[in-house]
Design a protein around this motif. Structure first.
Motif, PDB file in Angstrom:
ATOM      1  N   GLY A  85       0.792  -1.229   0.000  1.00 18.33           N
ATOM      2  CA  GLY A  85       0.000   0.000   0.000  1.00 18.33           C
ATOM      3  C   GLY A  85       0.820   1.272   0.000  1.00 18.33           C
ATOM      4  N   ASP A  86       2.089   1.199  -0.451  1.00 16.92           N
ATOM      5  CA  ASP A  86       2.935   2.395  -0.362  1.00 16.92           C
ATOM      6  C   ASP A  86       3.425   2.890  -1.727  1.00 16.92           C
ATOM      7  OD1 ASP A  86       4.527   0.215  -0.829  1.00 16.92           O
ATOM      8  OD2 ASP A  86       5.836   0.490   0.899  1.00 16.92           O
ATOM      9  N   LEU A  87       2.700   2.548  -2.793  1.00 21.45           N
ATOM     10  CA  LEU A  87       3.123   2.978  -4.121  1.00 21.45           C
ATOM     11  C   LEU A  87       2.269   4.094  -4.716  1.00 21.45           C
ATOM     12  CD1 LEU A  87       4.057  -0.457  -5.764  1.00 21.45           C
ATOM     13  CD2 LEU A  87       5.619   1.342  -4.998  1.00 21.45           C
ATOM     14  N   SER A  88       1.174   4.430  -4.057  1.00 21.16           N
ATOM     15  CA  SER A  88       0.297   5.473  -4.602  1.00 21.16           C
ATOM     16  C   SER A  88       0.985   6.831  -4.641  1.00 21.16           C
ATOM     17  CB  SER A  88      -0.999   5.572  -3.788  1.00 21.16           C
ATOM     18  OG  SER A  88      -0.730   5.945  -2.445  1.00 21.16           O
ATOM     19  N   GLY A  89       2.064   6.999  -3.853  1.00 22.14           N
ATOM     20  CA  GLY A  89       2.810   8.261  -3.823  1.00 22.14           C
ATOM     21  C   GLY A  89       3.389   8.651  -5.170  1.00 22.14           C
ATOM     22  N   LEU A  90       3.400   7.726  -6.131  1.00 30.37           N
ATOM     23  CA  LEU A  90       3.865   8.039  -7.483  1.00 30.37           C
ATOM     24  C   LEU A  90       3.020   9.148  -8.124  1.00 30.37           C
ATOM     25  CD1 LEU A  90       4.560   4.397  -8.605  1.00 30.37           C
ATOM     26  CD2 LEU A  90       6.182   6.260  -8.993  1.00 30.37           C
ATOM     27  N   GLY A  91       1.802   9.328  -7.598  1.00 30.20           N
ATOM     28  CA  GLY A  91       0.901  10.335  -8.154  1.00 30.20           C
ATOM     29  C   GLY A  91       1.128  11.731  -7.592  1.00 30.20           C
ATOM     30  N   ALA A  92       2.159  11.907  -6.766  1.00 31.75           N
ATOM     31  CA  ALA A  92       2.457  13.232  -6.193  1.00 31.75           C
ATOM     32  C   ALA A  92       3.962  13.469  -6.213  1.00 31.75           C
ATOM     33  CB  ALA A  92       1.927  13.321  -4.760  1.00 31.75           C
ATOM     34  N   ALA A  93       4.368  14.731  -6.353  1.00 30.11           N
ATOM     35  CA  ALA A  93       5.791  15.070  -6.415  1.00 30.11           C
ATOM     36  C   ALA A  93       6.453  14.934  -5.051  1.00 30.11           C
ATOM     37  CB  ALA A  93       5.960  16.498  -6.934  1.00 30.11           C
ATOM     38  N   ASP A 112      15.132  16.091  -9.660  1.00 33.19           N
ATOM     39  CA  ASP A 112      13.996  16.850 -10.178  1.00 33.19           C
ATOM     40  C   ASP A 112      12.711  16.234  -9.642  1.00 33.19           C
ATOM     41  OD1 ASP A 112      12.337  18.501 -11.581  1.00 33.19           O
ATOM     42  OD2 ASP A 112      12.703  17.594 -13.540  1.00 33.19           O
ATOM     43  N   ALA A 113      12.079  16.886  -8.672  1.00 27.39           N
ATOM     44  CA  ALA A 113      10.842  16.360  -8.081  1.00 27.39           C
ATOM     45  C   ALA A 113       9.681  16.523  -9.052  1.00 27.39           C
ATOM     46  CB  ALA A 113      10.538  17.092  -6.774  1.00 27.39           C
ATOM     47  N   LYS A 114       8.899  15.459  -9.224  1.00 22.81           N
ATOM     48  CA  LYS A 114       7.735  15.543 -10.113  1.00 22.81           C
ATOM     49  C   LYS A 114       6.764  14.398  -9.810  1.00 22.81           C
ATOM     50  CE  LYS A 114      10.453  15.332 -13.685  1.00 22.81           C
ATOM     51  NZ  LYS A 114      10.973  15.299 -15.072  1.00 22.81           N
ATOM     52  N   LYS A 115       5.513  14.586 -10.226  1.00 20.97           N
ATOM     53  CA  LYS A 115       4.511  13.528 -10.085  1.00 20.97           C
ATOM     54  C   LYS A 115       4.321  12.828 -11.427  1.00 20.97           C
ATOM     55  CE  LYS A 115       0.385  16.327 -11.012  1.00 20.97           C
ATOM     56  NZ  LYS A 115      -0.943  16.721 -10.482  1.00 20.97           N
ATOM     57  N   PHE A 116       3.664  11.667 -11.385  1.00 26.18           N
ATOM     58  CA  PHE A 116       3.473  10.869 -12.587  1.00 26.18           C
ATOM     59  C   PHE A 116       2.008  10.466 -12.733  1.00 26.18           C
ATOM     60  CE2 PHE A 116       7.847  10.700 -11.468  1.00 26.18           C
ATOM     61  CZ  PHE A 116       8.516  10.746 -12.679  1.00 26.18           C
ATOM     62  N   PRO A 117       1.555  10.248 -13.963  1.00 27.49           N
ATOM     63  CA  PRO A 117       0.154   9.866 -14.170  1.00 27.49           C
ATOM     64  C   PRO A 117      -0.097   8.444 -13.686  1.00 27.49           C
ATOM     65  CG  PRO A 117       1.370   9.748 -16.242  1.00 27.49           C
ATOM     66  CD  PRO A 117       2.301  10.339 -15.232  1.00 27.49           C
ATOM     67  N   ILE A 118      -1.058   8.272 -12.781  1.00 28.63           N
ATOM     68  CA  ILE A 118      -1.348   6.937 -12.252  1.00 28.63           C
ATOM     69  C   ILE A 118      -2.818   6.579 -12.430  1.00 28.63           C
ATOM     70  CG2 ILE A 118       0.506   7.131 -10.542  1.00 28.63           C
ATOM     71  CD1 ILE A 118      -1.665   7.411  -8.380  1.00 28.63           C
ATOM     72  N   GLU A 119      -3.068   5.297 -12.497  1.00 29.35           N
ATOM     73  CA  GLU A 119      -4.428   4.737 -12.531  1.00 29.35           C
ATOM     74  C   GLU A 119      -4.497   3.719 -11.406  1.00 29.35           C
ATOM     75  OE1 GLU A 119      -7.952   5.083 -13.663  1.00 29.35           O
ATOM     76  OE2 GLU A 119      -6.874   5.327 -15.569  1.00 29.35           O
ATOM     77  N   ILE A 120      -5.513   3.829 -10.540  1.00 25.26           N
ATOM     78  CA  ILE A 120      -5.640   2.917  -9.399  1.00 25.26           C
ATOM     79  C   ILE A 120      -6.650   1.825  -9.730  1.00 25.26           C
ATOM     80  CG2 ILE A 120      -6.293   2.715  -6.981  1.00 25.26           C
ATOM     81  CD1 ILE A 120      -5.293   5.562  -6.576  1.00 25.26           C
ATOM     82  N   LEU A 121      -6.195   0.581  -9.652  1.00 24.47           N
ATOM     83  CA  LEU A 121      -7.018  -0.582  -9.981  1.00 24.47           C
ATOM     84  C   LEU A 121      -7.242  -1.424  -8.730  1.00 24.47           C
ATOM     85  CD1 LEU A 121      -4.998  -1.642 -13.180  1.00 24.47           C
ATOM     86  CD2 LEU A 121      -6.838   0.040 -13.044  1.00 24.47           C
ATOM     87  N   LEU A 404      21.867   3.990  -5.568  1.00 22.10           N
ATOM     88  CA  LEU A 404      20.699   4.213  -6.414  1.00 22.10           C
ATOM     89  C   LEU A 404      20.144   5.626  -6.252  1.00 22.10           C
ATOM     90  CD1 LEU A 404      19.065   0.794  -5.587  1.00 22.10           C
ATOM     91  CD2 LEU A 404      20.115   1.383  -7.776  1.00 22.10           C
ATOM     92  N   ARG A 405      19.647   6.177  -7.327  1.00 24.22           N
ATOM     93  CA  ARG A 405      19.043   7.501  -7.275  1.00 24.22           C
ATOM     94  C   ARG A 405      17.748   7.446  -6.460  1.00 24.22           C
ATOM     95  NH1 ARG A 405      17.557   8.743 -13.446  1.00 24.22           N
ATOM     96  NH2 ARG A 405      16.689  10.634 -12.500  1.00 24.22           N
ATOM     97  N   ALA A 406      17.291   8.584  -5.969  1.00 23.81           N
ATOM     98  CA  ALA A 406      16.075   8.660  -5.156  1.00 23.81           C
ATOM     99  C   ALA A 406      14.851   8.832  -6.064  1.00 23.81           C
ATOM    100  CB  ALA A 406      16.158   9.828  -4.185  1.00 23.81           C
ATOM    101  N   PRO A 407      13.688   8.389  -5.620  1.00 23.19           N
ATOM    102  CA  PRO A 407      12.469   8.601  -6.397  1.00 23.19           C
ATOM    103  C   PRO A 407      12.155  10.094  -6.555  1.00 23.19           C
ATOM    104  CG  PRO A 407      12.116   6.918  -4.731  1.00 23.19           C
ATOM    105  CD  PRO A 407      13.438   7.561  -4.427  1.00 23.19           C
ATOM    106  N   MET A 408      11.632  10.462  -7.715  1.00 27.75           N
ATOM    107  CA  MET A 408      11.231  11.849  -7.973  1.00 27.75           C
ATOM    108  C   MET A 408       9.850  12.149  -7.394  1.00 27.75           C
ATOM    109  SD  MET A 408      12.561  12.293 -11.923  1.00 27.75           S
ATOM    110  CE  MET A 408      12.197  10.628 -12.485  1.00 27.75           C
ATOM    111  N   SER A 409       9.092  11.096  -7.138  1.00 30.79           N
ATOM    112  CA  SER A 409       7.749  11.252  -6.582  1.00 30.79           C
ATOM    113  C   SER A 409       7.774  11.034  -5.069  1.00 30.79           C
ATOM    114  CB  SER A 409       6.789  10.267  -7.248  1.00 30.79           C
ATOM    115  OG  SER A 409       7.259   8.937  -7.077  1.00 30.79           O
ATOM    116  N   ARG A 410       6.633  11.171  -4.451  1.00 24.25           N
ATOM    117  CA  ARG A 410       6.532  11.078  -2.990  1.00 24.25           C
ATOM    118  C   ARG A 410       6.825   9.660  -2.514  1.00 24.25           C
ATOM    119  NH1 ARG A 410       0.798  12.463  -0.448  1.00 24.25           N
ATOM    120  NH2 ARG A 410       1.190  14.435  -1.526  1.00 24.25           N
ATOM    121  N   MET A 411       7.646   9.544  -1.497  1.00 19.60           N
ATOM    122  CA  MET A 411       7.951   8.232  -0.917  1.00 19.60           C
ATOM    123  C   MET A 411       7.008   7.941   0.241  1.00 19.60           C
ATOM    124  SD  MET A 411      12.098   7.860  -1.127  1.00 19.60           S
ATOM    125  CE  MET A 411      12.611   9.493  -0.578  1.00 19.60           C
ATOM    126  N   ASP A 412       5.730   8.059  -0.041  1.00 12.21           N
ATOM    127  CA  ASP A 412       4.696   7.845   0.971  1.00 12.21           C
ATOM    128  C   ASP A 412       3.370   7.685   0.236  1.00 12.21           C
ATOM    129  OD1 ASP A 412       3.457   7.540   3.365  1.00 12.21           O
ATOM    130  OD2 ASP A 412       3.811   9.579   4.096  1.00 12.21           O
TER     131      ASP A 412
END
Length: 509
Positions: A85-93, A112-121, A404-412
């Motif tokens: 349950g900790d991957l939805s943060g991809l939708g926020a910077a 470079d902090a940024k959000k990505f387009p996500i679809e929740i299934l 490893l590089r850090a995620p650009m999206s939210r780690m939460d």
């Protein structure tokens, strides 16, 4: 210094790529990050599958997040299994952090902090676009392997599917299949045996029990309409970024059979639907299977064979599969041998079994003159990993201990409000969340059984009426006969009396 320069040349030569690529981070030597010794993964080889492994808390999920982000940015759609349950943060910077800036300075890549387009299934009752498939789409062979039935029972399943095809009985959900099995051993037993051969009641009973077991794991929510179209996983947003499809599976860890059922059906559908790609320059879709041991847990040998076959063949469709788990030994050897990219985070040597697992893991990596692989495996820090990949010609790259590089999206995780907004804006919700329960085998057979029972009841009533009529007729005949006898008797008696009176009259004259 010369040793460092040699290592830098060694890494840069080994990870040279002419085509497009993803940069995972920078190689390390003797615990120090070598800036600009970038570990680059060619897009061309990302359909050769991969593994992300390591002990709890070593950064596996963040590595998965980094790969998903970079794939999306390259216009490659992604499918993620979000079991924790900790991957939805991809939708926020990402909000950023000084430690992230420090890490990227060492690597030599700007953050470079940024959000990505996500679809929740969703596979269950959790909010999200509902994923479903019909029983018919599985077919008798795959469904039998999921249920782990015997060869005889698998033959019965083939008969059931054939009977439904021949008689236009749609098998959409589990209640359809259960109804046909019940019908085959009761009301329709003679009908099926006449055209398809004898069906054992004991075998159908065993199959029914296995279906009930599947239902108890929540499979009744998965089987039905509308079936999810796998091409909907391969969408891009208006900016050309690949959609990151996140399947929420936080309530599915105790239901491994449902999870493996879904994954196998999804992979089978993708394989049968996607066109052949051959050796293309980039994958069409990349799938990350977090907590991958759940796919193989409780899987039968037949089911394992099916999974291994799909893993071997699906790369020709331009699809990459990435297994995320704690230990490489969680993945069967037949699957492990097919994985081109390996990102190995730290392992812990607490027990003799752990030390044995570390030794086996080390043997899966190329020999390096720069590392003692067994030692490095236990000394890696959070966000560090041993990386082995394939170059553009399919050859193994040098082993690299990598920061490893850090995620650009939210780690939460996203808040419920943020998730609600994403679901509201989803173009797939309206398409797949509509409840459909059209006429299928259950309704058709139920109506057939009701008509047969009504006709049988009518026939029984008719026979009862005829029986009653005959009984009444016999009673009437008996009464008439008794009356006639009584009349005859009375008449006889009267004659006798008249005769006796006649004699007496003569005597007394």
């Amino acid at each position: 210094m010369s040793n460092t320069q040699e290592f830098l040349d060694h890494i840069n030569t080994g990870y040279t790529t002419k085509g497009d690529f993803i940069t995972l981070g920078a190689a390390m030597l003797n615990g120090e990050t070598i800036t600009d010794a970038h570990v680059k993964i060619p897009l061309k080889t990302l359909n050769r599958h991969g593994l992300i492994a390591g002990a709890t808390g070593t950064g596996k999920t963040k590595t998965l997040q980094v790969l998903a982000e970079n794939l999306s940015e390259k216009g490659i759609p992604v499918l993620l299994m979000d079991i924790k349950g900790d991957l939805s943060g991809l939708g926020a910077a990402s909000p950023g952090h000084p430690k992230i800036d420090e890490r990227h300075e060492k690597i030599g890549i700007p953050f470079d902090a940024k959000k990505f387009p996500i679809e929740i299934l969703s596979l269950s009752k959790q909010d999200g676009v509902r994923l479903k498939a019909t029983v018919s789409e599985f077919g008798p062979v795959l469904f039998s392997r999921i249920l782990n039935v015997t060869e005889t029972q698998a033959g019965i399943m083939s008969i059931i599917f054939k009977y439904c095809d021949d008689n236009k009985l749609p098998l959409l959900d589990l209640k359809d299949l259960k109804k046909v099995l019940q019908y085959a051993t009761r009301e329709g037993k003679e009908e099926l045996e006449k055209d398809y051969g004898r069906i054992s009641t004991a075998s159908t009973g065993s199959i029914l029990r296995k279906i009930v077991e599947l239902e108890q794991q929540g499979a009744d929510l998965f089987f039905g309409e509308r079936s999810f179209e796998v091409n909907d996983l391969c969408r891009l947003d208006d900016n050309g970024k690949g959609l990151i499809n996140i399947i929420r599976l936080t309530d599915i860890q105790d239901r491994p059979k449902l999870f493996s059922t879904f994954m196998l059906s999804l992979l089978a559908e993708i394989y049968s639907t996607f066109p052949e790609q051959g050796d293309s320059d980039r994958p069409e879709l990349v799938i990350f299977l977090d907590e991958a041991h759940l796919i193989f847990k409780q899987a039968s040998n037949a089911l394992m064979d099916q999974i291994e076959s799909i893993v071997k063949l699906i790369r020709s469709k331009g699809v990459g599969l990435y297994f995320v788990t704690q230990n490489p030994t969680d993945v069967p050897d037949g699957v492990l041998s097919q994985l081109g990219l390996k990102v190995q985070h730290a392992l812990r040597a607490f027990t003799a079994k752990d030390r044995k697992a570390i030794k086996l893991t080390a043997e899966n990596y190329p020999i390096s003159s720069y590392y003692d692989t067994k030692e490095v495996l236990t000394s890696l820090g959070i966000g560090e990993a041993l990386v082995s990949a394939l170059d553009e010609k399919g050859r193994p790259t040098p082993l690299a201990s990598t920061m490893l590089r850090a995620p650009m999206s939210r780690m939460d995780v996203l808040s419920p409000e943020e998730i609600s907004t994403i679901l509201k804006d989803s173009s797939l919700s309206e398409k797949y969340n509509e409840h459909i329960d059209r006429e299928s085998a259950y309704e058709i057979l139920s109506e057939k059984i009701e008509k047969a029972e009504a006709a049988e009841a009518k026939e029984i009533a008719k026979k009862e009426r005829e029986k009653l009529k005959k009984t009444t007729s016999r009673s009437s005949t008996k009464r008439s006969s008794a009356t006639e006898k009584a009349v005859v008797k009375v008449l006889t008696s009267a004659t006798f009396i008249r005769g006796a009176l006649g004699i007496l009259n003569k005597l007394f004259k």
